[in-house]
Design a protein around this motif. Sequence first.
Motif, mmCIF file in Angstrom:
data_model
loop_
_atom_site.group_PDB
_atom_site.id
_atom_site.type_symbol
_atom_site.label_atom_id
_atom_site.label_comp_id
_atom_site.label_asym_id
_atom_site.label_seq_id
_atom_site.Cartn_x
_atom_site.Cartn_y
_atom_site.Cartn_z
ATOM 1 N N ALA A 112 42.362 44.058 -53.254
ATOM 2 C CA ALA A 112 43.358 45.034 -53.301
ATOM 3 C C ALA A 112 44.977 44.432 -53.309
ATOM 4 C CB ALA A 112 42.954 46.426 -52.568
ATOM 5 N N PRO A 113 45.084 43.891 -52.149
ATOM 6 C CA PRO A 113 46.343 43.344 -51.965
ATOM 7 C C PRO A 113 46.990 42.083 -53.022
ATOM 8 C CG PRO A 113 45.482 43.002 -50.044
ATOM 9 C CD PRO A 113 44.163 43.654 -50.838
ATOM 10 N N GLY A 114 45.950 41.632 -53.116
ATOM 11 C CA GLY A 114 46.537 40.275 -54.311
ATOM 12 C C GLY A 114 46.588 41.019 -55.824
ATOM 13 N N GLY A 115 45.443 41.842 -56.096
ATOM 14 C CA GLY A 115 45.196 42.394 -57.592
ATOM 15 C C GLY A 115 46.368 43.497 -57.909
ATOM 16 N N TYR A 116 46.791 44.305 -56.951
ATOM 17 C CA TYR A 116 47.836 45.190 -56.964
ATOM 18 C C TYR A 116 49.106 44.727 -57.182
ATOM 19 C CZ TYR A 116 44.285 48.984 -57.119
ATOM 20 O OH TYR A 116 43.135 49.851 -57.219
ATOM 21 N N ALA A 117 49.465 43.698 -56.123
ATOM 22 C CA ALA A 117 50.593 43.019 -56.191
ATOM 23 C C ALA A 117 50.969 42.402 -57.492
ATOM 24 C CB ALA A 117 50.527 41.528 -55.068
ATOM 25 N N MET A 118 49.963 41.828 -58.209
ATOM 26 C CA MET A 118 50.477 41.324 -59.515
ATOM 27 C C MET A 118 50.400 42.281 -60.541
ATOM 28 S SD MET A 118 48.108 37.839 -59.827
ATOM 29 C CE MET A 118 46.636 38.343 -59.591
ATOM 30 N N ARG A 119 49.692 43.315 -60.626
ATOM 31 C CA ARG A 119 49.841 44.572 -61.470
ATOM 32 C C ARG A 119 50.998 45.284 -61.392
ATOM 33 N NH1 ARG A 119 44.163 46.472 -63.211
ATOM 34 N NH2 ARG A 119 45.145 48.447 -63.252
ATOM 35 N N GLU A 120 51.625 45.330 -60.238
ATOM 36 C CA GLU A 120 52.633 46.109 -59.850
ATOM 37 C C GLU A 120 54.159 45.279 -60.502
ATOM 38 O OE1 GLU A 120 55.800 46.812 -56.019
ATOM 39 O OE2 GLU A 120 53.532 47.208 -55.720
ATOM 40 N N LEU A 121 53.955 43.690 -60.106
ATOM 41 C CA LEU A 121 55.058 43.089 -60.646
ATOM 42 C C LEU A 121 54.920 43.001 -62.278
ATOM 43 C CD1 LEU A 121 57.100 40.725 -59.894
ATOM 44 C CD2 LEU A 121 55.488 39.165 -60.168
ATOM 45 N N LEU A 122 53.831 42.941 -62.731
ATOM 46 C CA LEU A 122 53.699 42.856 -64.245
ATOM 47 C C LEU A 122 54.100 44.260 -65.045
ATOM 48 C CD1 LEU A 122 50.957 40.314 -64.449
ATOM 49 C CD2 LEU A 122 53.365 39.801 -64.466
ATOM 50 N N GLY A 123 54.127 45.288 -64.117
ATOM 51 C CA GLY A 123 54.399 46.725 -64.856
ATOM 52 C C GLY A 123 53.056 47.391 -65.440
ATOM 53 N N ASP A 124 52.817 46.934 -66.626
ATOM 54 C CA ASP A 124 51.943 47.761 -67.342
ATOM 55 C C ASP A 124 50.563 47.154 -67.720
ATOM 56 O OD1 ASP A 124 52.591 45.832 -69.053
ATOM 57 O OD2 ASP A 124 52.885 46.913 -70.899
ATOM 58 N N ALA A 125 50.317 46.039 -66.761
ATOM 59 C CA ALA A 125 48.899 45.258 -66.660
ATOM 60 C C ALA A 125 48.061 46.353 -66.621
ATOM 61 C CB ALA A 125 48.859 44.108 -65.618
ATOM 62 N N LYS A 126 46.944 46.503 -67.494
ATOM 63 C CA LYS A 126 45.777 47.175 -67.601
ATOM 64 C C LYS A 126 44.442 46.810 -67.178
ATOM 65 C CE LYS A 126 48.036 50.317 -70.711
ATOM 66 N NZ LYS A 126 49.223 49.713 -70.500
ATOM 67 N N ALA A 127 44.413 45.430 -67.259
ATOM 68 C CA ALA A 127 42.791 45.113 -67.187
ATOM 69 C C ALA A 127 42.716 44.646 -65.564
ATOM 70 C CB ALA A 127 42.849 43.794 -67.996
ATOM 71 N N ILE A 128 41.502 44.627 -65.204
ATOM 72 C CA ILE A 128 41.126 44.406 -63.981
ATOM 73 C C ILE A 128 41.217 42.986 -63.767
ATOM 74 C CG2 ILE A 128 38.533 43.725 -64.644
ATOM 75 C CD1 ILE A 128 37.711 45.114 -61.779
ATOM 76 N N VAL A 129 41.741 42.485 -62.467
ATOM 77 C CA VAL A 129 42.077 41.142 -62.159
ATOM 78 C C VAL A 129 40.891 40.629 -61.807
ATOM 79 C CG1 VAL A 129 43.663 39.705 -60.645
ATOM 80 C CG2 VAL A 129 44.407 42.120 -61.410
ATOM 81 N N PRO A 130 40.252 39.616 -62.455
ATOM 82 C CA PRO A 130 39.195 38.872 -62.010
ATOM 83 C C PRO A 130 39.454 38.260 -60.832
ATOM 84 C CG PRO A 130 40.368 37.678 -63.725
ATOM 85 C CD PRO A 130 40.933 38.873 -63.506
ATOM 86 N N SER A 131 38.139 37.984 -60.033
ATOM 87 C CA SER A 131 38.280 37.409 -58.700
ATOM 88 C C SER A 131 36.924 36.590 -58.447
ATOM 89 C CB SER A 131 38.190 38.442 -57.734
ATOM 90 O OG SER A 131 38.548 38.163 -56.344
#
Length: 193
Positions: free
Chosen positions: A100-119
């Motif tokens: 959650a903290p890694g994925g949401y940080a990138m999504r927040e920074l990138l704005g409209d990122a919609k895809a799940i962050v692979p891990s």
Amino acid sequence: MHKVTLRKTVLSVEEVFHEGGPVAEKPLLRGSIMAVIKNPFAGEYVNEIQGFQDDLKPLGLEMAMKLATALGGAGAIEGYGKGAIVGAAGEVEHGALWHAPGGYAMRELLGDAKAIVPSTKKVGGVGARLDVPLTHTNASYVRSHFDAMEVGCNDAPKADELALILVMSTGARIHNRAGGLAAADIKGEDGLR
């Protein structure tokens, strides 16, 4: 609440000009950032660990900003992924706290990122390396952006540490020819297509 004790960060940027074919007009940039922190749960089984995810959020956002800046800014990012290497005195579940903290940080920074962050994550010793997957930020089915970046550090993670990783890229694999959904054809409705 647990204190996040940072030992070091490792930032790496690759410029990929070709993979044996013609040289690209503009190189693909792939980058990673790793934060090596103390694992507050190392050496014992702790049942309640979820709260540590909130403690990691500021670190995640700081890492995402540093990495995006190194790759030309948030507007240049088209691919992302995350991972964790847990030192030998920890358990793989401690690495899962980075989702959650890694994925949401990138999504927040990138704005409209919609895809799940692979891990990906694993338990490993000092010098362990991890292949971290990347996909397109807005549509997981864009094959041209399926990639991976090997990440590691010669002196981490120690047994009582976590190595938390973010990866980003500025575009498709150089010379991608695998077909499928093109980035230009993304509908952006569901994070898949």
